[in-house]
Design a protein around this motif. Structure first.
Motif, PDB file in Angstrom:
ATOM      1  N   PRO A  12      39.950  33.182  38.767  1.00  0.00           N
ATOM      2  CA  PRO A  12      38.810  34.334  39.180  1.00  0.00           C
ATOM      3  C   PRO A  12      37.571  33.880  38.956  1.00  0.00           C
ATOM      4  O   PRO A  12      37.111  33.559  37.833  1.00  0.00           O
ATOM      5  CB  PRO A  12      39.322  35.566  38.205  1.00  0.00           C
ATOM      6  CG  PRO A  12      40.032  34.943  37.137  1.00  0.00           C
ATOM      7  CD  PRO A  12      40.582  33.886  37.579  1.00  0.00           C
ATOM      8  N   PHE A  25      35.156  39.996  41.279  1.00  0.00           N
ATOM      9  CA  PHE A  25      35.535  39.044  41.026  1.00  0.00           C
ATOM     10  C   PHE A  25      36.907  38.664  42.185  1.00  0.00           C
ATOM     11  O   PHE A  25      37.624  39.478  42.592  1.00  0.00           O
ATOM     12  CB  PHE A  25      36.496  38.880  39.658  1.00  0.00           C
ATOM     13  CG  PHE A  25      35.339  38.747  38.498  1.00  0.00           C
ATOM     14  CD1 PHE A  25      35.276  37.648  37.958  1.00  0.00           C
ATOM     15  CD2 PHE A  25      34.792  39.892  38.037  1.00  0.00           C
ATOM     16  CE1 PHE A  25      34.491  37.290  36.802  1.00  0.00           C
ATOM     17  CE2 PHE A  25      33.865  39.605  37.060  1.00  0.00           C
ATOM     18  CZ  PHE A  25      33.694  38.677  36.460  1.00  0.00           C
ATOM     19  N   GLU A  26      36.868  37.338  42.553  1.00  0.00           N
ATOM     20  CA  GLU A  26      38.033  36.922  43.678  1.00  0.00           C
ATOM     21  C   GLU A  26      38.592  35.550  42.998  1.00  0.00           C
ATOM     22  O   GLU A  26      37.738  34.831  42.365  1.00  0.00           O
ATOM     23  CB  GLU A  26      37.476  36.764  44.789  1.00  0.00           C
ATOM     24  CG  GLU A  26      36.789  38.121  45.487  1.00  0.00           C
ATOM     25  CD  GLU A  26      36.341  37.749  46.923  1.00  0.00           C
ATOM     26  OE1 GLU A  26      36.466  36.922  47.447  1.00  0.00           O
ATOM     27  OE2 GLU A  26      35.887  39.049  47.504  1.00  0.00           O
ATOM     28  N   TYR A  27      39.813  35.319  43.461  1.00  0.00           N
ATOM     29  CA  TYR A  27      40.298  34.068  43.106  1.00  0.00           C
ATOM     30  C   TYR A  27      39.813  33.198  43.987  1.00  0.00           C
ATOM     31  O   TYR A  27      39.990  33.378  45.340  1.00  0.00           O
ATOM     32  CB  TYR A  27      41.779  34.108  43.092  1.00  0.00           C
ATOM     33  CG  TYR A  27      42.563  34.776  41.571  1.00  0.00           C
ATOM     34  CD1 TYR A  27      42.907  33.860  40.608  1.00  0.00           C
ATOM     35  CD2 TYR A  27      42.520  36.099  41.635  1.00  0.00           C
ATOM     36  CE1 TYR A  27      43.415  34.237  39.530  1.00  0.00           C
ATOM     37  CE2 TYR A  27      43.165  36.394  40.433  1.00  0.00           C
ATOM     38  CZ  TYR A  27      43.680  35.780  39.470  1.00  0.00           C
ATOM     39  OH  TYR A  27      43.896  36.302  38.411  1.00  0.00           O
TER      40      TYR A  27
END
Length: 392
Positions: free
Chosen positions: A245, A371-373
């Motif tokens: 993340p 948040f992002e992966y």
């Protein structure tokens, strides 16, 4: 990923050494082949001379001139063997040309086989990053840095931020303790790049973090999993790539606002205004009274505070309101209010340089959708480029 451990200097020295050795070997082989071909010419010339002097009828020797053809052929080969023939004779002496052409590949073949090639190998590797139960404890709370106090929760959270859930349970996050994330964040503040963020946004443990890797877990380059793979491959390790993340959006919205009052001798009180951010309206009237260790009748001061979301529900965990306030000393010698206005790019910043001026800023923090992966690469080779290791 990892590659061979030879430095550029060692690789160059080894390559030059192998090339010199291969060239010497090629010269020796060429000279031996040349000597052998010349000895073959001796036999042919001897045979041609024998045929010349054994003709039965000297008067008719023109009728059998095979010995002349033999000498001419030997002369052509001799010129080719000594490499003094012209280009027009190349096709005539193709056999000799082919032999020496094959020999010329000896150097190339040896260098190719014996010179090490820098190759990259990919090995499986999984980074481990902590969740809410990652085992670190707050010294003040004597419980994990993050946790859930199930309803009915009557615990005292004097050193933690709390968010109440719909069933009256409480999610808490410790804000002190050497082992808890807020302490790590304060350490990272010193590595924030305030000069040119096109190079990196901040550095941590010697790793320069670029814009597209903000918030990547610290364990990516300092955790147990990374230490294990680093110990196994040493300097041959050139980088890792993991899906982790990262912060893809700015989770903070700030605006000027709030009321600042000073109560002598040493108290600054900040009262917030209403603020709308991320589609939500934060109510006005949150109050923070900060006792200062200085005499506000002659000194400047700043007081900051944080309030968690006033709404109940798991969907509000992590949301917070930050308040910043600044007060100048009566003489205006240390204009904290001006500094805070400058940080907000306020065009009226000069007027806040006056004595006893005040200034307040409110910031809403909402990291829930920030948040992002993403695939993040740790480039350890960047260290040799005087840039530190890069995380991007």
């Amino acid at each position: 990923m990892f590659e061979g451990t030879l430095s550029d200097t060692k690789f160059l020295v080894l390559t030059v050494g192998v090339t010199v050795g291969a060239t010497i070997i090629t010269l020796i082989v060429n000279s031996q082949i040349q000597s052998g071909l010349i000895r073959g010419l001796e036999n042919r010339l001897r045979k041609a001379g024998t045929e010349r002097y054994t003709i039965q009828d000297p008067a008719n020797e023109t009728e059998d001139d095979s010995w002349r053809m033999g000498i001419k052929s030997a002369e052509q080969d001799w010129r080719a063997i000594l490499n003094i023939n012209g280009w027009w004779e190349t096709n005539i002496n193709f056999r000799v040309l082919l032999i020496f052409s094959l020999c010329s590949w000896i150097t190339t073949t040896i260098v190719t086989l014996l010179t090490p090639t820098l190759a990259t190998k990919i090995v499986p590797y999984d980074v481990v990053f902590p969740d809410a139960n990652f085992g670190y404890y707050s010294e003040a709370l004597d419980r994990p840095c993050f946790g859930l106090c199930e309803a009915p929760c009557n615990a005292s959270f004097r050193s933690a931020y709390t968010w109440r859930l719909g069933n009256n349970s409480v999610f808490y996050a410790a804000n002190d303790g050497a082992s808890c994330p807020p302490t790590f964040m304060m350490r990272m503040a010193q590595g924030i790049n305030t000069g040119n963020i096109t190079d990196n946004v901040y550095s941590q443990a010697g790793v320069a973090v670029e814009r597209n890797a903000i918030g990547a877990p610290y364990t990516l380059f300092s955790g147990a999993a990374f230490r294990n793979i680093s110990n196994e491959y040493g300097h041959a390790l050139i980088g890792t790539t993991q899906c982790v993340p990262v912060m893809t959006k700015n989770p903070v919205r700030c605006q000027t606002g709030g009321n600042v009052t000073v109560t002598l001798p040493n108290t600054i009180t900040l009262t917030t205004d209403s603020i709308t951010a991320f589609g939500e309206v934060w109510p006005a009237g949150m109050v923070s009274a900060c006792g200062m260790g200085r005499d506000m009748s002659v000194d400047s001061g700043m007081a900051n505070d944080m309030w968690t979301a006033p709404w109940y529900g798991a969907e509000h965990i992590g949301k917070a309101l930050l308040g910043f306030s600044a007060v100048n000393d009566p003489a205006g010698q240390v204009p904290y209010a001006s500094y805070l206005a400058g940080a907000m790019n306020d065009p009226d910043e000069p007027k806040y340089r006056a004595g006893s001026s005040t200034y307040a800023v409110m910031c809403v923090v909402n990291p829930r959708s920030a948040f992002e992966y993403r695939s993040v690469t740790l480039d350890l080779r960047a260290l040799g480029k005087a840039k530190g290791s890069n995380l991007a």
